[in-house]
Design a protein around this motif. Structure first.
Motif, PDB file in Angstrom:
ATOM      1  N   ALA A 159       0.839  -1.297   0.109  1.00  0.00           N
ATOM      2  CA  ALA A 159       0.023  -0.066  -0.117  1.00  0.00           C
ATOM      3  C   ALA A 159       0.873   1.313  -0.100  1.00  0.00           C
ATOM      4  O   ALA A 159       0.706   2.388  -0.945  1.00  0.00           O
ATOM      5  CB  ALA A 159      -1.045  -0.131   1.189  1.00  0.00           C
ATOM      6  N   ILE A 160       1.868   1.209   0.678  1.00  0.00           N
ATOM      7  CA  ILE A 160       2.799   2.542   0.877  1.00  0.00           C
ATOM      8  C   ILE A 160       3.595   2.805  -0.311  1.00  0.00           C
ATOM      9  O   ILE A 160       3.666   3.882  -0.940  1.00  0.00           O
ATOM     10  CB  ILE A 160       3.656   2.323   2.023  1.00  0.00           C
ATOM     11  CG1 ILE A 160       2.954   2.396   3.394  1.00  0.00           C
ATOM     12  CG2 ILE A 160       4.721   3.354   1.968  1.00  0.00           C
ATOM     13  CD1 ILE A 160       3.802   1.953   4.802  1.00  0.00           C
ATOM     14  N   GLU A 161       4.090   1.507  -0.736  1.00  0.00           N
ATOM     15  CA  GLU A 161       4.883   1.918  -2.119  1.00  0.00           C
ATOM     16  C   GLU A 161       4.011   1.961  -3.351  1.00  0.00           C
ATOM     17  O   GLU A 161       4.334   3.065  -4.117  1.00  0.00           O
ATOM     18  CB  GLU A 161       5.558   0.301  -2.405  1.00  0.00           C
ATOM     19  CG  GLU A 161       6.786   0.183  -1.243  1.00  0.00           C
ATOM     20  CD  GLU A 161       7.491  -0.971  -1.694  1.00  0.00           C
ATOM     21  OE1 GLU A 161       7.382  -1.805  -2.733  1.00  0.00           O
ATOM     22  OE2 GLU A 161       8.634  -1.355  -0.985  1.00  0.00           O
ATOM     23  N   TYR A 162       2.834   1.572  -3.452  1.00  0.00           N
ATOM     24  CA  TYR A 162       2.044   1.848  -4.719  1.00  0.00           C
ATOM     25  C   TYR A 162       1.530   3.126  -4.467  1.00  0.00           C
ATOM     26  O   TYR A 162       1.476   3.958  -5.603  1.00  0.00           O
ATOM     27  CB  TYR A 162       0.918   0.874  -4.545  1.00  0.00           C
ATOM     28  CG  TYR A 162       1.400  -0.630  -4.971  1.00  0.00           C
ATOM     29  CD1 TYR A 162       2.414  -0.825  -5.730  1.00  0.00           C
ATOM     30  CD2 TYR A 162       0.430  -1.619  -4.633  1.00  0.00           C
ATOM     31  CE1 TYR A 162       2.910  -2.366  -5.842  1.00  0.00           C
ATOM     32  CE2 TYR A 162       0.634  -2.978  -5.030  1.00  0.00           C
ATOM     33  CZ  TYR A 162       2.108  -3.178  -5.573  1.00  0.00           C
ATOM     34  OH  TYR A 162       2.101  -4.603  -6.123  1.00  0.00           O
ATOM     35  N   LEU A 163       1.341   3.721  -3.371  1.00  0.00           N
ATOM     36  CA  LEU A 163       0.781   5.043  -2.998  1.00  0.00           C
ATOM     37  C   LEU A 163       2.095   5.935  -3.409  1.00  0.00           C
ATOM     38  O   LEU A 163       1.581   7.159  -4.382  1.00  0.00           O
ATOM     39  CB  LEU A 163       0.313   5.411  -1.694  1.00  0.00           C
ATOM     40  CG  LEU A 163       0.009   6.837  -1.157  1.00  0.00           C
ATOM     41  CD1 LEU A 163      -1.218   7.410  -1.991  1.00  0.00           C
ATOM     42  CD2 LEU A 163      -0.169   6.803   0.134  1.00  0.00           C
ATOM     43  N   ARG A 164       3.078   5.808  -3.169  1.00  0.00           N
ATOM     44  CA  ARG A 164       4.323   6.536  -3.362  1.00  0.00           C
ATOM     45  C   ARG A 164       4.498   6.439  -4.925  1.00  0.00           C
ATOM     46  O   ARG A 164       4.599   7.684  -5.448  1.00  0.00           O
ATOM     47  CB  ARG A 164       5.557   6.245  -2.527  1.00  0.00           C
ATOM     48  CG  ARG A 164       6.683   7.134  -2.864  1.00  0.00           C
ATOM     49  CD  ARG A 164       6.308   8.262  -1.960  1.00  0.00           C
ATOM     50  NE  ARG A 164       7.341   9.079  -2.090  1.00  0.00           N
ATOM     51  CZ  ARG A 164       7.284  10.647  -1.864  1.00  0.00           C
ATOM     52  NH1 ARG A 164       6.144  11.327  -1.672  1.00  0.00           N
ATOM     53  NH2 ARG A 164       8.383  11.394  -1.936  1.00  0.00           N
TER      54      ARG A 164
END
Length: 801
Positions: free
Chosen positions: A438-443
């Motif tokens: 979730a964090i990497e895809y958001l970034r």
């Protein structure tokens, strides 16, 4: 005790002064000692004298001797091969005798049933006799047993039917093992068909089990298919689960391109009420058949989605991985798959495997259906996310990867997707994998430019064509499982382990190219076998059927050379079997042909307890083959472990007509000695032919047009076996031409037509076979537009009748 008695008992057994009762006891005692202490007992010098006990006048001695000889044959077949002639002779005397001739050994009107069964089982340890007289006598025995099965019972007692049927089934197993007489195979199939509706459950079970083996023979496959409706009825109405299991196995074995849709449909329908113990195996078999015989891949997609809907808990990862691989590799089915899976996800109760398939396919091809307001990007996202909270952590991770794919495909819903990624449920999730995604895809969606995002999230590249991992799983779950019509479990089970061992599957990192590993964001990973060249239909490779082929051995300058041509002729009517076998190695092939293309899977089995090194196998073409065949040979490993096996794929393309065969040259080092094998590969012009149908007027019009001397090849030859109409028809079908009925004015003659496919052109070929039953002669005439084609067909068929 074994050491003390081991040298004395054989003397007592073969002595002329020993009374019959003692001989019988000696044989059974020796059998027990061999089973308990095989290394202590050495029969060596007594072998031939033990074999001749089969001629003993006392039936009890013969019965005990057969048990002993069968045990010895399994360990030293070459030393006891003389038992074949004596066993056939003894069997002939039993089956042709009346029940009054063997009073002391007649059981409820069946002469010596136990001895008959033992003799039939002993003969299954050897290939069909090469001596024509012995082979004819054995065929007569088997025909007599089949004829007696049709006679009215001489007693209503169950003991009579049990004894009679035990001999019959063992005879059928021998017929299947021999796999050389089409007439016997078809008769055996018809006999078993009568048992399919018998009131006795055990007989129905044995009939289904035996027909599974018959379905793998090219000679009897069509005869087995005639019982399709009866087998389907058994699947629906049988009370015994074991009988229903055998019915499923038979449907799987008899399936081919002509009945695949019906069989797969019936198996799917039964799957809804099937016993839980067999559901997983049924799912694998349905998936294999759907892939193998799919002409329209939209049908294949429907079948797999129905499997997931009906038996989702039993659909393994291999099954849904495979459907995604096929959808990605086939552009023509991607839009249909996206539409179908989108509709399937709308069901209120949706299995998690369906969510996985839907997430993957929509993430790749959701844009193909996004033009419809009913399946717009926002609708697709809402539908998938409505299943999110019901799924496991692994599936949630896959769905997050789908969402980031959506961000690239549909920029208009990027904001909605980023809300999902930034929500506390994902970015602060207890599962570290979900949180990281979730964090990497958001970034990634926030800072990357459109071009960078498109590059990172581009569509998955096609998967390399490979053997289906579903079949590998089925073989692991059920080692005797076969791919319909290919091998015989009964035969394979009698072969040494080295002959039927299979290679372990390579790991994912070995099979996936680096660029595909990097692009697999959705976590689709599956064990795969070595890549094979692309084809329209995925071929599910199985181990080869175990039939014997002989070779001749020479020794020159310390190098052992084997030349084997005898196995070549056995493949005129079949596509799989063993080319060569000796005490070092077994080499077998399984082949498939389509128009002017063919491919052979060659299997090299190391039968020794030593490692083979320096292994190399190449294909040599000479003469007109250099310009007639295009050959591609897959490299193989240079080492075969003890009791191990290697597989090698060889692709052929027929460029023009030919009448020679390519040669497989095998070299290796075993125990310090160099060995060379030169073997004719069973690649014949007839393999690239396809039968065609025409009326009488058309046939004879074309026949007359092909009237030049160079267009015709004619052979007149003596029949090598009894002239049988059904056998001739089966052979012509196996050859690839197929007899056309009601064409020739003489009903005893056979005419056939075929088209030979080459890269350059299609070659028409007409055939006329005229048997003379009284003179036991044949006249074979082949006419073709190409002289070499006529000659090739004549040469191949001349030795087969």
């Amino acid at each position: 005790m074994a050491e003390g008695l081991g040298n004395e008992i054989p003397k007592v057994l073969v002595s002329g002064d020993t009374i019959d009762a003692v001989k019988q006891s000696a044989a059974l005692t020796l059998l027990k000692l061999i089973r308990t202490s095989p290394d202590v007992i050495h029969m060596g010098e007594w072998a031939s004298r033990v074999v001749h006990l089969l001629n003993d006048q006392h039936m009890g001695v013969v019965t005990a001797a057969v048990s002993l000889i069968e045990c010895l044959v399994k360990k030293h077949p070459d030393e006891y091969k003389g038992c074949v002639q004596l066993a056939v002779s003894r069997l002939s005397r039993i089956v042709t005798s009346s029940y009054t001739d063997l009073q002391d050994y007649t059981y409820y009107f069946v002469p010596a049933p136990w001895l008959s069964v033992k003799l039939l089982r002993l003969l299954q340890n050897y290939p069909p006799p090469e001596d024509p007289s012995i082979r004819t006598r054995l065929t007569d025995c088997l025909e007599t047993i089949l004829n007696k099965a049709q006679e009215p019972p001489k007693s209503k007692k169950v003991q009579h039917s049990n004894a009679k049927n035990s001999v019959l089934f063992e005879a059928i197993y021998l017929i299947i093992h021999m796999d050389s007489d089409p007439n016997l195979l078809v008769r055996a199939c018809n006999q078993l068909g009568q048992f399919l509706q018998h009131r006795e459950t055990n007989l129905r079970y044995l009939a289904l089990e035996s027909m599974c083996l018959l379905a793998t023979s090219e000679f009897s496959h069509e005869a087995v298919k005639k019982h399709l409706e009866t087998v389907i009825l058994a699947l629906k109405t049988e009370r015994d689960v074991s009988v229903r299991q055998r019915a499923v196995d038979l449907l799987y074995a008899m399936c081919d391109r002509t009945n695949a849709e019906e069989i797969v449909g019936e198996m799917l329908a039964y799957l809804e009420t099937a016993d839980y113990s067999i559901r997983e195996e049924m799912v694998l078999k349905v998936a294999i058949l759907a892939e193998k015989y799919a002409v329209d891949y939209s049908w294949y997609v429907d079948i797999i989605l129905n499997l997931i809907r009906i038996a989702g808990d039993f659909v393994s990862e291999e099954v849904w991985y495979r459907v995604i691989q096929i959808v990605i590799n086939r552009d023509d089915v991607q839009g249909y798959a996206a539409k179908t899976v989108f509709e399937a996800l709308q069901a209120p109760a949706c299995h998690e495997n369906m969510v996985k398939v839907g997430g993957y396919i929509l993430g790749e091809f959701g844009n193909l259906i996004a033009g419809d307001p009913r399946s717009s990007p926002s609708v697709q996202l809402e539908l998938l996310h409505s299943k999110f909270h019901l799924c496991s952590a692994a599936t949630r991770g896959l769905l997050l990867s789908t969402y980031v794919k959506f961000a690239n495909l549909f920029p208009e819903i990027k904001a909605q997707i980023q809300e999902v990624f930034s929500g506390n449920n994902q970015s602060q999730n207890a599962d570290v994998e979900i949180q990281q995604r979730a964090i990497e895809y958001l970034r990634l969606t926030s800072v990357a430019s459109t071009d960078v995002l498109a590059t990172v999230l581009e569509e998955m590249p096609p998967f390399p064509e490979r053997e289906s991992s579903i079949l590998a799983k089925l073989k692991k779950k059920k080692p005797e499982a076969i791919e319909g019509g290919d091998i015989k479990p009964s035969q394979a089970s009698k072969m040494p382990a080295a002959q039927i061992s299979s290679l372990p599957l390579p790991t994912e990192t070995e099979s996936k190219p680096p660029e595909q590993q990097a692009a697999d964001l959705l976590g689709l990973s599956t064990p795969a076998t070595n890549p094979t060249p692309p084809s329209a239909n995925s071929v599910l490779i199985d181990v080869f059927e175990a039939t014997q082929a002989a070779g001749q051995t020479f020794k020159q300058n310390g190098i052992h050379t084997i030349s084997a041509d005898e196995g070549f002729n056995k493949f005129v009517f079949k596509n799989s079997g063993v080319l060569l076998e000796n005490d070092m190695m077994q080499i077998g092939v399984k082949s498939e042909y389509k128009r002017n293309y063919g491919r052979l899977m060659v299997f090299y089995g190391n039968k020794t307890t030593f490692q083979i090194i320096g292994f190399n196998a190449t294909v040599v073409t000479g003469g007109n083959l250099d310009t007639a065949l295009h050959v591609q040979v897959q490299p193989v490993e240079s080492v075969i472990e003890n009791n191990g096996q290697l597989q090698q794929l060889i692709n052929f393309e027929c460029l023009t007509e030919f009448n020679e065969a390519p040669v497989l040259q095998v070299q290796f080092i075993l125990s310090g000695n160099m060995h060379n094998f030169s073997i004719k590969l069973p690649v014949m012009l007839s393999k690239f032919s396809e039968s065609t149908v025409m009326d009488s007027a058309t046939f004879f019009q074309r026949w007359k047009q092909l009237n030049q001397n160079q267009q015709e090849c004619q052979k007149i030859f003596k029949a090598t076996q009894p002239i049988d109409k059904a056998a001739i028809t089966q052979k012509l079908i196996g050859f690839g031409v197929g007899a056309i009925d009601s064409i020739d004015p003489n009903p005893d003659n056979y005419v056939a037509a075929a088209i030979i496919h080459t890269r350059a052109q299609q070659i028409g070929c007409l055939l006329r076979l005229e048997p003379n039953i009284q003179a036991e002669m044949y006249r074979l005439t082949v006419r073709s537009t190409k002289e070499l084609a006529s000659k090739a067909f004549c040469e191949l068929l001349e030795s087969q009748f």
